[in-house]
Design a protein around this motif. Structure first.
Motif, PDB file in Angstrom:
ATOM      1  N   TYR A   1      30.835 -22.442  16.887  1.00 21.41           N
ATOM      2  CA  TYR A   1      31.154 -23.321  15.760  1.00 21.41           C
ATOM      3  C   TYR A   1      30.879 -22.594  14.445  1.00 21.41           C
ATOM      4  N   LEU A   2      31.823 -22.670  13.505  1.00 22.34           N
ATOM      5  CA  LEU A   2      31.629 -22.028  12.213  1.00 22.34           C
ATOM      6  C   LEU A   2      30.586 -22.799  11.407  1.00 22.34           C
ATOM      7  N   VAL A   3      29.626 -22.059  10.871  1.00 21.94           N
ATOM      8  CA  VAL A   3      28.519 -22.650  10.119  1.00 21.94           C
ATOM      9  C   VAL A   3      28.457 -22.007   8.746  1.00 21.94           C
ATOM     10  N   CYS A   4      28.096 -22.804   7.739  1.00 20.53           N
ATOM     11  CA  CYS A   4      27.897 -22.324   6.372  1.00 20.53           C
ATOM     12  C   CYS A   4      26.457 -22.620   5.971  1.00 20.53           C
ATOM     13  N   LEU A   5      25.694 -21.544   5.663  1.00 12.10           N
ATOM     14  CA  LEU A   5      24.291 -21.682   5.255  1.00 12.10           C
ATOM     15  C   LEU A   5      24.112 -21.260   3.809  1.00 12.10           C
ATOM     16  N   ASP A   6      23.143 -21.867   3.131  1.00  6.77           N
ATOM     17  CA  ASP A   6      22.752 -21.450   1.792  1.00  6.77           C
ATOM     18  C   ASP A   6      21.941 -20.155   1.900  1.00  6.77           C
ATOM     19  N   VAL A   7      22.311 -19.140   1.123  1.00 10.48           N
ATOM     20  CA  VAL A   7      21.629 -17.843   1.168  1.00 10.48           C
ATOM     21  C   VAL A   7      20.153 -17.968   0.808  1.00 10.48           C
ATOM     22  N   GLU A   8      19.844 -18.749  -0.201  1.00  6.07           N
ATOM     23  CA  GLU A   8      18.465 -18.814  -0.714  1.00  6.07           C
ATOM     24  C   GLU A   8      17.521 -19.623   0.162  1.00  6.07           C
ATOM     25  N   THR A   9      18.008 -20.716   0.747  1.00  6.19           N
ATOM     26  CA  THR A   9      17.121 -21.641   1.450  1.00  6.19           C
ATOM     27  C   THR A   9      17.336 -21.714   2.958  1.00  6.19           C
ATOM     28  N   GLY A  10      18.522 -21.286   3.416  1.00  8.86           N
ATOM     29  CA  GLY A  10      18.846 -21.419   4.830  1.00  8.86           C
ATOM     30  C   GLY A  10      19.337 -22.799   5.205  1.00  8.86           C
ATOM     31  N   ILE A  11      19.418 -23.706   4.240  1.00  7.56           N
ATOM     32  CA  ILE A  11      19.904 -25.055   4.513  1.00  7.56           C
ATOM     33  C   ILE A  11      21.360 -24.984   4.969  1.00  7.56           C
ATOM     34  N   ARG A  12      21.692 -25.756   6.002  1.00  5.92           N
ATOM     35  CA  ARG A  12      23.063 -25.777   6.504  1.00  5.92           C
ATOM     36  C   ARG A  12      23.900 -26.721   5.646  1.00  5.92           C
ATOM     37  N   HIS A  13      24.958 -26.161   5.041  1.00  7.30           N
ATOM     38  CA  HIS A  13      25.882 -26.974   4.250  1.00  7.30           C
ATOM     39  C   HIS A  13      26.820 -27.762   5.154  1.00  7.30           C
TER      40      HIS A  13
ATOM     41  N   GLY B   1       0.837  -1.196   0.000  1.00  6.13           N
ATOM     42  CA  GLY B   1       0.000   0.000   0.000  1.00  6.13           C
ATOM     43  C   GLY B   1       0.869   1.242   0.000  1.00  6.13           C
ATOM     44  N   ASP B   2       0.646   2.123   0.964  1.00  5.73           N
ATOM     45  CA  ASP B   2       1.440   3.339   1.095  1.00  5.73           C
ATOM     46  C   ASP B   2       2.674   3.138   1.975  1.00  5.73           C
ATOM     47  N   GLY B   3       2.850   1.938   2.491  1.00  7.21           N
ATOM     48  CA  GLY B   3       3.960   1.692   3.413  1.00  7.21           C
ATOM     49  C   GLY B   3       4.836   0.523   2.978  1.00  7.21           C
ATOM     50  N   TYR B   4       5.392  -0.129   3.956  1.00  3.55           N
ATOM     51  CA  TYR B   4       6.321  -1.238   3.736  1.00  3.55           C
ATOM     52  C   TYR B   4       6.022  -2.345   4.730  1.00  3.55           C
ATOM     53  N   GLU B   5       6.475  -3.543   4.400  1.00  4.80           N
ATOM     54  CA  GLU B   5       6.382  -4.655   5.342  1.00  4.80           C
ATOM     55  C   GLU B   5       7.574  -5.572   5.131  1.00  4.80           C
ATOM     56  N   ALA B   6       7.896  -6.341   6.160  1.00  2.52           N
ATOM     57  CA  ALA B   6       8.960  -7.337   6.068  1.00  2.52           C
ATOM     58  C   ALA B   6       8.316  -8.709   6.161  1.00  2.52           C
ATOM     59  N   GLU B   7       8.548  -9.505   5.119  1.00  5.44           N
ATOM     60  CA  GLU B   7       8.026 -10.868   5.140  1.00  5.44           C
ATOM     61  C   GLU B   7       9.172 -11.835   5.397  1.00  5.44           C
ATOM     62  N   GLU B   8       8.898 -12.867   6.148  1.00  2.00           N
ATOM     63  CA  GLU B   8       9.905 -13.883   6.442  1.00  2.00           C
ATOM     64  C   GLU B   8       9.976 -14.875   5.290  1.00  2.00           C
ATOM     65  N   LEU B   9      11.186 -15.063   4.750  1.00  2.00           N
ATOM     66  CA  LEU B   9      11.390 -16.038   3.678  1.00  2.00           C
ATOM     67  C   LEU B   9      11.758 -17.406   4.243  1.00  2.00           C
ATOM     68  N   TRP B  10      12.565 -17.418   5.276  1.00  2.06           N
ATOM     69  CA  TRP B  10      12.897 -18.653   5.990  1.00  2.06           C
ATOM     70  C   TRP B  10      13.507 -18.321   7.350  1.00  2.06           C
ATOM     71  N   ASN B  11      13.481 -19.278   8.241  1.00  2.00           N
ATOM     72  CA  ASN B  11      14.181 -19.152   9.523  1.00  2.00           C
ATOM     73  C   ASN B  11      14.582 -20.537  10.005  1.00  2.00           C
ATOM     74  N   ASN B  12      15.610 -20.590  10.825  1.00  2.00           N
ATOM     75  CA  ASN B  12      16.054 -21.848  11.414  1.00  2.00           C
ATOM     76  C   ASN B  12      16.940 -21.541  12.620  1.00  2.00           C
ATOM     77  N   LYS B  13      17.393 -22.587  13.259  1.00  2.00           N
ATOM     78  CA  LYS B  13      18.272 -22.422  14.423  1.00  2.00           C
ATOM     79  C   LYS B  13      19.685 -22.920  14.127  1.00  2.00           C
ATOM     80  N   TYR B  14      20.041 -22.991  12.852  1.00  2.00           N
ATOM     81  CA  TYR B  14      21.377 -23.444  12.474  1.00  2.00           C
ATOM     82  C   TYR B  14      22.458 -22.418  12.772  1.00  2.00           C
ATOM     83  N   LEU B  15      22.116 -21.134  12.745  1.00  2.00           N
ATOM     84  CA  LEU B  15      23.111 -20.088  12.968  1.00  2.00           C
ATOM     85  C   LEU B  15      22.615 -19.131  14.054  1.00  2.00           C
ATOM     86  N   CYS B  16      23.248 -19.227  15.211  1.00  2.00           N
ATOM     87  CA  CYS B  16      22.926 -18.375  16.358  1.00  2.00           C
ATOM     88  C   CYS B  16      24.180 -17.554  16.667  1.00  2.00           C
ATOM     89  N   THR B  17      24.304 -16.402  16.024  1.00  2.00           N
ATOM     90  CA  THR B  17      25.554 -15.648  16.066  1.00  2.00           C
ATOM     91  C   THR B  17      25.872 -15.009  17.411  1.00  2.00           C
TER      92      THR B  17
END
Length: 176
Positions: free
Chosen positions: A113-125, A78-94
């Motif tokens: 522990y060093l973690v590597c996540l996929d940008v698009e899906t959040g899947i932990r590599h 509309g006249d404003g903005y919103e933030a939609e969640e694309l994905w979330n997980n507990k693989y990376l707790c910085t």
């Protein structure tokens, strides 16, 4: 909260992005009015990590153990903005360290522990076997440099398939 504010353009609007104890939001540069907000309350009254601003009007946030991380997209509504969640997980707790993006991956220390996540899906590599404690990570020339809490510097190849240590040395003889 302890996260530093940053200036970014999201959904065509230049704004200040701030990750505070209740969540992340965007604020107008002139009046400071809130443009959008995504709730992400901290159980310790402090979200610390600086959000990553990514292409496609995306914002990546991560915080304490038990909360994890999320990828958001800021869009017009509309006249404003919103933030939609694309994905979330507990693989990376910085918690205290800031995540980085190299290529199509997000790297960060999760409970040490060093973690590597996929940008698009959040899947932990992958996740490191070694605990680096409350260190920091930076990206340099296709490598992830980890400064451990114990003063060691570890260079790790930025690779989503496996963790490969390129070099390591003791830089400091005390807790950092």
């Amino acid at each position: 909260a302890y996260s530093s504010p940053l200036v970014a353009t999201l959904a065509g609007q230049r704004q200040v992005v701030l990750f505070d104890e209740d969540g992340v939001g965007g604020y107008g540069l002139e009046a400071g009015t809130e443009l959008w907000r995504f709730p992400w309350p901290s159980s310790t009254d402090g979200n610390v990590s600086i959000p990553l601003i990514l292409d496609g009007d995306r914002v990546f946030i991560s915080s304490e153990t038990g909360k994890g991380c999320a990828m958001l997209r800021v869009k017009r509504k509309g006249d404003g903005y919103e933030a939609e969640e694309l994905w979330n997980n507990k693989y990376l707790c910085t918690r205290y360290s800031n995540p980085i993006r190299l290529g199509n991956a997000i790297y960060g220390l999760s409970s040490g522990y060093l973690v590597c996540l996929d940008v698009e899906t959040g899947i932990r590599h992958w996740r490191s076997r070694q605990c680096y404690k409350n260190g920091q990570v930076i990206g340099v020339a296709g490598s992830v440099l980890v400064q451990t809490e114990d003063g060691e510097i570890v260079s790790i190849m930025a690779d989503t398939k496996k963790l490969t240590i390129q070099a390591r040395f003791q830089a400091f003889d005390q807790r950092t």
